[in-house]
Design a protein around this motif. Structure first.
Motif, PDB file in Angstrom:
ATOM      1  N   GLU A 424       0.891  -0.966  -0.042  1.00 61.34           N
ATOM      2  CA  GLU A 424      -0.047  -0.001  -0.041  1.00 61.34           C
ATOM      3  C   GLU A 424       0.881   1.452  -0.053  1.00 61.34           C
ATOM      4  O   GLU A 424       1.954   1.374   0.764  1.00 61.34           O
ATOM      5  CB  GLU A 424      -0.956   0.063   1.257  1.00 61.34           C
ATOM      6  CG  GLU A 424      -1.973  -1.023   1.403  1.00 61.34           C
ATOM      7  CD  GLU A 424      -2.893  -0.972   2.430  1.00 61.34           C
ATOM      8  OE1 GLU A 424      -3.837  -0.061   2.505  1.00 61.34           O
ATOM      9  OE2 GLU A 424      -2.482  -1.471   3.581  1.00 61.34           O
ATOM     10  N   TYR A 425       0.470   2.305  -0.866  1.00 62.09           N
ATOM     11  CA  TYR A 425       1.279   3.465  -0.765  1.00 62.09           C
ATOM     12  C   TYR A 425       0.369   4.650  -0.362  1.00 62.09           C
ATOM     13  O   TYR A 425      -1.052   4.596  -0.695  1.00 62.09           O
ATOM     14  CB  TYR A 425       2.086   3.886  -2.050  1.00 62.09           C
ATOM     15  CG  TYR A 425       1.052   4.073  -3.159  1.00 62.09           C
ATOM     16  CD1 TYR A 425       0.691   5.370  -3.474  1.00 62.09           C
ATOM     17  CD2 TYR A 425       0.724   3.186  -4.093  1.00 62.09           C
ATOM     18  CE1 TYR A 425      -0.324   5.664  -4.464  1.00 62.09           C
ATOM     19  CE2 TYR A 425      -0.242   3.260  -5.314  1.00 62.09           C
ATOM     20  CZ  TYR A 425      -0.713   4.575  -5.582  1.00 62.09           C
ATOM     21  OH  TYR A 425      -1.430   4.928  -6.561  1.00 62.09           O
ATOM     22  N   ALA A 426       0.717   5.743   0.077  1.00 59.31           N
ATOM     23  CA  ALA A 426      -0.199   6.852   0.246  1.00 59.31           C
ATOM     24  C   ALA A 426       0.344   8.020   0.472  1.00 59.31           C
ATOM     25  O   ALA A 426       1.554   8.008   1.100  1.00 59.31           O
ATOM     26  CB  ALA A 426      -1.185   6.703   1.733  1.00 59.31           C
ATOM     27  N   GLN A 461      -5.051  14.007  -1.524  1.00 57.47           N
ATOM     28  CA  GLN A 461      -4.720  12.427  -1.073  1.00 57.47           C
ATOM     29  C   GLN A 461      -4.635  11.649  -2.437  1.00 57.47           C
ATOM     30  O   GLN A 461      -5.660  11.624  -2.988  1.00 57.47           O
ATOM     31  CB  GLN A 461      -5.862  11.914  -0.180  1.00 57.47           C
ATOM     32  CG  GLN A 461      -5.318  10.415   0.449  1.00 57.47           C
ATOM     33  CD  GLN A 461      -4.176  10.537   1.465  1.00 57.47           C
ATOM     34  OE1 GLN A 461      -4.118  11.595   2.062  1.00 57.47           O
ATOM     35  NE2 GLN A 461      -3.635   9.676   1.484  1.00 57.47           N
ATOM     36  N   ASN A 462      -3.729  10.751  -2.345  1.00 58.94           N
ATOM     37  CA  ASN A 462      -3.190   9.759  -3.239  1.00 58.94           C
ATOM     38  C   ASN A 462      -3.041   8.538  -2.516  1.00 58.94           C
ATOM     39  O   ASN A 462      -2.166   8.543  -1.728  1.00 58.94           O
ATOM     40  CB  ASN A 462      -2.146  10.187  -4.300  1.00 58.94           C
ATOM     41  CG  ASN A 462      -2.442  11.291  -4.982  1.00 58.94           C
ATOM     42  OD1 ASN A 462      -2.633  11.231  -6.347  1.00 58.94           O
ATOM     43  ND2 ASN A 462      -2.348  12.380  -4.596  1.00 58.94           N
ATOM     44  N   GLN A 463      -3.621   7.419  -2.800  1.00 55.00           N
ATOM     45  CA  GLN A 463      -3.379   6.090  -2.428  1.00 55.00           C
ATOM     46  C   GLN A 463      -3.568   5.271  -3.262  1.00 55.00           C
ATOM     47  O   GLN A 463      -4.546   5.135  -4.286  1.00 55.00           O
ATOM     48  CB  GLN A 463      -4.191   6.049  -1.021  1.00 55.00           C
ATOM     49  CG  GLN A 463      -5.721   6.125  -1.202  1.00 55.00           C
ATOM     50  CD  GLN A 463      -6.445   6.029  -0.027  1.00 55.00           C
ATOM     51  OE1 GLN A 463      -5.857   5.964   1.323  1.00 55.00           O
ATOM     52  NE2 GLN A 463      -7.801   6.041   0.045  1.00 55.00           N
ATOM     53  N   GLU A 491       3.656   8.998   3.024  1.00 56.23           N
ATOM     54  CA  GLU A 491       3.311   8.053   4.172  1.00 56.23           C
ATOM     55  C   GLU A 491       4.334   6.678   4.008  1.00 56.23           C
ATOM     56  O   GLU A 491       4.476   6.246   2.829  1.00 56.23           O
ATOM     57  CB  GLU A 491       2.160   7.997   4.338  1.00 56.23           C
ATOM     58  CG  GLU A 491       1.194   9.155   4.605  1.00 56.23           C
ATOM     59  CD  GLU A 491      -0.452   8.689   4.743  1.00 56.23           C
ATOM     60  OE1 GLU A 491      -0.701   7.527   5.109  1.00 56.23           O
ATOM     61  OE2 GLU A 491      -1.103   9.661   4.480  1.00 56.23           O
TER      62      GLU A 491
END
Length: 524
Positions: A424-426, A461-463, A491
């Motif tokens: 997961e990336y954010a 926000q990008n995730q 993050e």
């Protein structure tokens, strides 16, 4: 000279110019709307099938009383298996709002209608019907003088286009093509024959599909207009005493996994409030096998045969392929489909090496307690490189033309070769930009040393969530930033290992077995 002379001269010149435009476009007839025989069209140009099929049914002798409406995907369905008097009313980007208009025209003309089938798909809530009306290849049949005048204006008085010159001069001549309008079943047989090649070389087919992306999906929901049209269709069936059935078409796994699931489920739920339908979407034996697909949007005629079988029998032809969705069962069946999806995901992950994954699967894996943390460790920075710690988080700003700024950073995911994992990336971005995410793979299995995703950052926000199959020990994760001014608050990357039970591991290899390949060959 008198003013009336100039007025008359100007008016005559305007009429002359208008006639030249009209004659030019009438001769070109790019979308085939002026074809008298319904089977003489220019090669490699998409014609307006919605208009032409409506006009053909209204003006030609035929014995059709059963109509199957749908988008271009329905071209792969042999509708004669639903009845000898069924007509395949497939047309590009077909929406329910288009179908109800065409059906009303047929009923208004006094045509006998006994059965109507409506094919629903992701276009039913993704496509804006108002935009479709402005497209030449999707303009509907006019029903009154005002609409007819507007229709002629749209096709005959549009600006001159040099692309039409080859059509006017005959360098791109019209050819005899009855399969589009007069006999759409010929198109189904062409699809069956042409795409046999995908079964002949399944490994190359999988390689080809790994390079393909799903259709682009918009952010806005347009399902309400088609739900209203479906309600009107139901009312027409009651008023004119014909049988109305609906079914939701299969979606290739890349399209299904990339779609907005909340929008998809909302549309299905609202549709069941009007009528029950058979659902062929979701991950199943046909939507996860690339040999059954032309690309990530259109399925082959073999899948079309399975759709017909499910609609006729009223039963699932395979688990998740043809389940009956009703108002009372839609939530329960979608929950069952979620668990069925989890059984097919390992096969897809191993085939793709790395794939984007909707969060709902991670949540379900968490409920089933098959997720274990996998640490992400930042690789040592080069002197003076100033790497962003993607394993631990941090902020970075890159200005356009700043060659000394960070361009690349990397980390290691602590999983063993042969394990499944999620990543997961954010981050928060202050400007739009682009970045690339790569994960090391075995070059003997995948194209090149790395599997790469090119992603676009949007302000705010990008995730994202990926699932992968580790073909090497401790795969390297690379993040590359670029493409203008970029300022992000990153993050920490979050990694997890997926523990699969024996039953799921057996299913992973199911479709590589000889009995399955024999079943596919027999289906052809």
């Amino acid at each position: 000279m008198r003013p009336s002379y100039y007025l008359l001269t100007g008016f005559s010149a305007l009429i002359t110019v208008g006639l030249i435009f009209a004659l030019y476009h009438y001769k070109a007839d790019r979308w085939g709307v002026f074809a008298d025989d319904f089977q003489s069209f220019h090669q490699r140009i998409e014609i307006n099938k919605l208009y032409l099929k409506t006009r053909f049914l209204l003006t030609s002798e035929h014995n059709y009383t059963c109509f199957v409406f749908g988008s271009s995907r329905v071209a792969a369905i042999n509708v004669k298996r639903l009845g000898d008097r069924c007509y395949n009313f497939t047309h590009s980007g077909g929406l329910v709002v288009d179908h109800v208009g065409a059906l009303r025209s047929l009923l208004r003309a006094g045509l006998k209608v006994t059965e109507v089938y409506i094919a629903l798909d992701d276009l039913s809530y993704n496509e804006d019907p108002d935009v479709a009306r402005l497209q030449h290849m999707r303009r509907a049949y006019p029903v009154n003088f005002r609409e007819y005048f507007d229709f002629l204006n749209m096709f005959l008085l549009r600006p001159l286009d040099i692309k039409d010159l080859s059509l006017v001069t005959g360098h791109n001549p019209k050819i005899h093509t009855p399969r589009f309008i007069v006999d759409p079943d010929l198109d189904t047989e062409r699809i069956r024959t042409v795409y046999q090649k995908f079964f002949d070389d399944p490994e190359q087919t999988d390689i080809r599909f790994r390079r393909l992306s799903p259709p682009i999906e918009g952010d806005e929901y347009f399902g309400d207009s088609n739900i209203q049209a479906l309600r009107k269709m139901q009312q027409l069936s009651e008023d004119h005493k014909f049988t109305l059935k609906a079914f939701f078409l299969p979606l290739h796994y890349k399209t299904y996994l990339a779609t907005d699931y909340d929008a998809l489920f909302r549309f299905k739920r609202d549709a069941t409030k009007i009528l029950s339908f058979h659902d062929f979407s979701g991950l199943n034996a046909y939507t996860t096998d690339n040999r059954y697909w032309r690309e990530t949007s259109h399925f082959s005629a073999v899948v079309g045969d399975q759709v017909v079988e499910g609609v006729k029998s009223g039963k699932e032809v395979k688990p998740g392929m043809g389940r009956l969705m009703t108002r009372s069962s839609v939530r329960r069946l979608e929950r069952q489909q979620l668990d069925l999806d989890l059984d097919f995901l390992p096969l897809l992950i191993r085939r793709e090496g790395l794939m984007s994954l909707p969060p709902r699967y991670l949540e379900r894996w968490g409920e089933l307690s098959v997720i274990a943390p996998a640490t992400v460790q930042q690789r040592a920075s080069s002197p003076g490189n100033g790497e962003l710690d993607i394993a631990g988080g941090g902020s970075i700003r890159i200005q356009r033309g700043d060659d000394s700024a960070l361009r690349k950073t990397s980390a290691v995911l602590n999983v063993r070769k042969g394990q499944y994992f999620t990543l997961e990336y954010a981050f928060i971005s202050r400007y739009p930009g682009q970045f690339r995410l790569q994960i090391a793979q075995d070059g003997n299995v995948y194209e090149g040393r790395f599997k790469e995703f090119k992603l676009r950052a949007k302000p705010g926000q990008n995730q994202g969530l990926f699932a992968g199959y580790a073909s090497v020990d401790r795969p390297v994760i690379k993040l590359m930033l670029g493409g203008g001014d970029i300022e992000v608050d990153w993050e920490p990357l979050v990694g997890n290992k997926i523990r699969l039970g024996r039953a799921v591991r057996q299913r992973v290899g199911l479709f590589d077995s000889e009995p399955e390949r024999a079943e596919v060959s027999n289906a052809l």
